[in-house]
Design a protein around this motif. Structure first.
Motif, PDB file in Angstrom:
ATOM      1  N   HIS A  80       0.823  -1.233   0.115  1.00 21.98           N
ATOM      2  CA  HIS A  80       0.133   0.018   0.150  1.00 21.98           C
ATOM      3  C   HIS A  80       0.907   1.260  -0.115  1.00 21.98           C
ATOM      4  O   HIS A  80       1.766   1.365   0.740  1.00 21.98           O
ATOM      5  N   VAL A  81       0.507   2.325  -0.879  1.00 20.28           N
ATOM      6  CA  VAL A  81       1.172   3.551  -0.828  1.00 20.28           C
ATOM      7  C   VAL A  81       0.267   4.698  -0.866  1.00 20.28           C
ATOM      8  O   VAL A  81      -0.998   4.523  -1.283  1.00 20.28           O
ATOM      9  N   TYR A  82       0.782   5.711  -0.442  1.00 14.69           N
ATOM     10  CA  TYR A  82      -0.160   7.095  -0.591  1.00 14.69           C
ATOM     11  C   TYR A  82       0.688   8.193  -1.467  1.00 14.69           C
ATOM     12  O   TYR A  82       1.729   8.275  -1.351  1.00 14.69           O
ATOM     13  N   ARG A  83      -0.319   8.507  -2.452  1.00 18.30           N
ATOM     14  CA  ARG A  83       0.020   9.426  -3.532  1.00 18.30           C
ATOM     15  C   ARG A  83      -0.474  10.670  -3.150  1.00 18.30           C
ATOM     16  O   ARG A  83      -1.611  10.852  -3.002  1.00 18.30           O
ATOM     17  N   LEU A  84       0.453  11.760  -3.193  1.00 16.08           N
ATOM     18  CA  LEU A  84      -0.038  13.167  -2.799  1.00 16.08           C
ATOM     19  C   LEU A  84      -0.925  13.581  -4.256  1.00 16.08           C
ATOM     20  O   LEU A  84      -0.484  13.784  -5.248  1.00 16.08           O
ATOM     21  N   LYS A  85      -2.219  13.749  -3.910  1.00 14.84           N
ATOM     22  CA  LYS A  85      -2.874  14.298  -4.993  1.00 14.84           C
ATOM     23  C   LYS A  85      -2.307  15.617  -5.885  1.00 14.84           C
ATOM     24  O   LYS A  85      -2.413  15.496  -7.205  1.00 14.84           O
ATOM     25  N   GLU A  86      -1.703  16.605  -5.213  1.00 16.91           N
ATOM     26  CA  GLU A  86      -1.235  17.643  -5.983  1.00 16.91           C
ATOM     27  C   GLU A  86      -0.104  17.450  -6.916  1.00 16.91           C
ATOM     28  O   GLU A  86      -0.378  18.138  -8.051  1.00 16.91           O
ATOM     29  N   THR A  87       0.796  16.352  -6.561  1.00 15.43           N
ATOM     30  CA  THR A  87       1.908  16.176  -7.254  1.00 15.43           C
ATOM     31  C   THR A  87       1.959  14.985  -8.011  1.00 15.43           C
ATOM     32  O   THR A  87       2.858  14.799  -8.847  1.00 15.43           O
ATOM     33  N   GLY A  88       1.282  13.989  -7.466  1.00 12.84           N
ATOM     34  CA  GLY A  88       1.070  12.683  -8.020  1.00 12.84           C
ATOM     35  C   GLY A  88       2.182  11.850  -7.365  1.00 12.84           C
ATOM     36  O   GLY A  88       2.493  10.743  -7.724  1.00 12.84           O
ATOM     37  N   GLU A 104      -4.841   6.475  -1.735  1.00 16.35           N
ATOM     38  CA  GLU A 104      -4.152   5.261  -1.200  1.00 16.35           C
ATOM     39  C   GLU A 104      -4.120   4.426  -2.516  1.00 16.35           C
ATOM     40  O   GLU A 104      -5.461   4.199  -3.287  1.00 16.35           O
ATOM     41  N   GLU A 105      -3.146   3.831  -2.646  1.00 13.37           N
ATOM     42  CA  GLU A 105      -3.147   2.902  -3.752  1.00 13.37           C
ATOM     43  C   GLU A 105      -2.429   1.383  -3.426  1.00 13.37           C
ATOM     44  O   GLU A 105      -1.799   1.460  -2.450  1.00 13.37           O
ATOM     45  N   GLU A 106      -2.703   0.552  -4.024  1.00 17.43           N
ATOM     46  CA  GLU A 106      -1.692  -0.796  -4.089  1.00 17.43           C
ATOM     47  C   GLU A 106      -0.915  -1.009  -5.179  1.00 17.43           C
ATOM     48  O   GLU A 106      -1.392  -0.907  -6.423  1.00 17.43           O
ATOM     49  N   LEU A 107       0.297  -1.259  -4.812  1.00 21.19           N
ATOM     50  CA  LEU A 107       1.124  -1.633  -6.011  1.00 21.19           C
ATOM     51  C   LEU A 107       0.910  -3.120  -6.437  1.00 21.19           C
ATOM     52  O   LEU A 107       0.566  -3.984  -5.638  1.00 21.19           O
ATOM     53  N   SER A 108       0.965  -3.040  -7.722  1.00 18.88           N
ATOM     54  CA  SER A 108       0.792  -4.734  -8.216  1.00 18.88           C
ATOM     55  C   SER A 108       2.203  -5.256  -8.021  1.00 18.88           C
ATOM     56  O   SER A 108       3.260  -4.888  -7.664  1.00 18.88           O
TER      57      SER A 108
END
Length: 272
Positions: A80-88, A104-108
């Motif tokens: 699981h990772v967290y991506r800052l919406k403003e910058t990606g 929040e996203e999940e890496l494959s």
């Protein structure tokens, strides 16, 4: 009659040498094993930019770190990772900023492999004969749900297996140490968890450390540990009367022996 499953640890084609420089990056479990290396007098660098849980955050540490260790442990906790919406950008620490700023996203498996391959390439570029050991942290992630936590571990296990399989061109210097399996199969009891029932207890981490020493430490490294252990016990002991002549004499003798140990093992680092 056997009442537990003992996890087999494959013999590696290298052995950890006395007071070898070690870099450990990853989850809280990396912190725990790193503490054991430091307590044993190894010059160990542990998570120099903070604890990292996912493969991309581990990559960020490797990119910033400028040392040239010959032995690296990478311990993965989650995909699981967290991506800052403003910058990606995938961030390593949300720094207690509002959750709405992140996605929040999940890496494959493929994305985990890609990040770890970049880690490997950077480390090998700096130290061609580097040995990289992957482990999976046994820490459970309650916030994802226990089923999702297991799926996350499965993704990491598949990614590392792909990197370290016999079909991979990287296998000559990549290794897998089954810390996760030891914890789940040999220590499958809540008494081996800390009070939060999520993290391994100190006793559990000690056991995994003992399995690592037994399986992958060289005879010379085991000899060193046997020499250092009694001195370590004296230095860690809290005396009833630290101002007594007897205690001062004991400390003087102990420090003389520490000095002899330093001469024998120049890279030995006296734990703080």
């Amino acid at each position: 009659m056997e009442f537990r499953t003992i996890v087999d640890i494959p013999k590696a084609d290298f052995a950890i040498q006395p007071c070898e420089e070690v870099l450990l990056v990853g989850s809280c479990f990396a912190d725990g094993i790193g503490e054991r290396f430091r307590a044993a007098g190894f010059p160990a660098t542990v998570n120099p930019y903070g604890t990292m849980y996912n493969p991309v955050s581990v990559l960020h540490t490797i990119e910033r770190y400028d040392g040239k260790p010959h032995l690296v442990f990478i311990t993965l906790g989650t995909n699981h990772v967290y991506r800052l919406k403003e910058t990606g950008e995938i961030v390593d620490n949300c720094e207690k900023r509002p959750q709405r700023l992140f996605q929040e996203e999940e890496l494959s498996v493929e994305q985990c492999c890609e990040a770890l391959q970049q880690c490997v390439a950077l480390l090998q570029q700096r130290t061609p004969d580097v040995r990289i050991v992957f482990t999976i942290s046994p820490i459970r992630y309650r916030k994802y749900g226990y089923h999702e936590s297991q799926l996350s571990k499965g993704t990491l296990l598949l990614a590392v297996s792909r990197l370290t399989s016999d079909l991979s061109p990287l296998t000559s210097y990549l290794y897998y140490f089954p810390a996760y399996e030891i914890f789940m199969d040999e220590l499958r009891d809540y008494r081996f968890y800390a009070s939060d029932m999520l993290h391994p207890s100190e006793q559990a981490v000690d056991y995994v450390w003992e399995r690592l020493v037994d399986a992958w430490f060289s005879p010379a490294a085991k000899t060193f540990l046997a020499e250092w252990h009694p001195l370590q016990q004296v230095l860690q002991h809290r005396p009833f009367n630290p101002d007594s002549d007897e205690y001062r004499q004991l400390m003087d003798k102990t420090m003389l022996k520490v000095g002899e140990l330093r001469k024998k093992y120049p890279t030995f680092v006296l734990p703080k």
